[in-house]
Design an enzyme around this catalytic site. Sequence first.
Site, PDB file in Angstrom:
ATOM      1  CG  ASP A   1      43.379  31.861  46.864  1.00  0.00           C
ATOM      2  OD1 ASP A   1      44.284  32.718  46.874  1.00  0.00           O
ATOM      3  OD2 ASP A   1      42.172  32.150  46.855  1.00  0.00           O
TER       4      ASP A   1
ATOM      5  CG  HIS B   1      42.046  35.187  44.932  1.00  0.00           C
ATOM      6  ND1 HIS B   1      41.605  34.776  46.175  1.00  0.00           N
ATOM      7  CD2 HIS B   1      41.635  36.475  44.793  1.00  0.00           C
ATOM      8  CE1 HIS B   1      40.968  35.779  46.765  1.00  0.00           C
ATOM      9  NE2 HIS B   1      40.978  36.814  45.944  1.00  0.00           N
TER      10      HIS B   1
ATOM     11  CB  SER C   1      38.086  38.301  47.462  1.00  0.00           C
ATOM     12  OG  SER C   1      39.405  38.406  47.946  1.00  0.00           O
TER      13      SER C   1
END
Length: 244
Positions: free
Chosen positions: A190, A219, A64
């Site tokens: 995502d 995600h 991330s």
Amino acid sequence: MHLCAAGLLAQGYGVVRLNLRGVGPSAAYSRGPYHAGLTQDLRDVLSGLAVRFPKRPVAMIGFSLGGHMVLRLAGEAGQKGKPDTLAGVMSVCAPVDLHATQSRIAAPRNRIYHAALMHWMKRDARSWVACGTPLADKLETLRTVRDFDDALVAPAHGFEGAEDYYRRASMQTVASEICIPTLVLHSNDDPWIPLQSYHATQWPKRPDVTVMIARGGGHVGFHGRHAKRPWYVDLACQYLAILG
């Protein structure tokens, strides 16, 4: 990070897990917050590892926002120089366009995650924002990631505001200059990081730079049927084997 570390350790790799500046246990030792382009912190870590483990190559894997930072580091290597021990980087679901990502996170469909994210960000910020100050009072009034970035992150690092921060720190501005082995993994579903951001990024046409868009994965999910761990762990092991 725990799952990936466990998988790499099982394959005999040494692993260092790194918190971003001002997050979790690192908050007590940090001066101010991280920002998505704060690659000097990564360079400092690499320099420290080089002293402790001389001539030992290092691959950085980021998830991330951490993925954004390692990609930014790879893009800056052309101008600022590649850290001597850095063999390559891998990102998993990195927000390659910071403005587009914060807009998506603030969308109504993500309101539950957005609220949880703001709770975590404020909790960590309380560790370094002095109590009883105007900034501490303002912290409690912030409602969005953009508000947080505009009030705390941007001024702490010399940006004029959130939009200036997003524009100058996004790895998209240096993506075409990536000059070290790089593996980029993202998913087409995502919910927080727009797929279009990846299509709009000018990735370099190099044989050692690979962008993988998986069908499904969410995600940082990438769960396989009957698998005990996300398949990005196995991908990371394979990638490190290729890097040697």
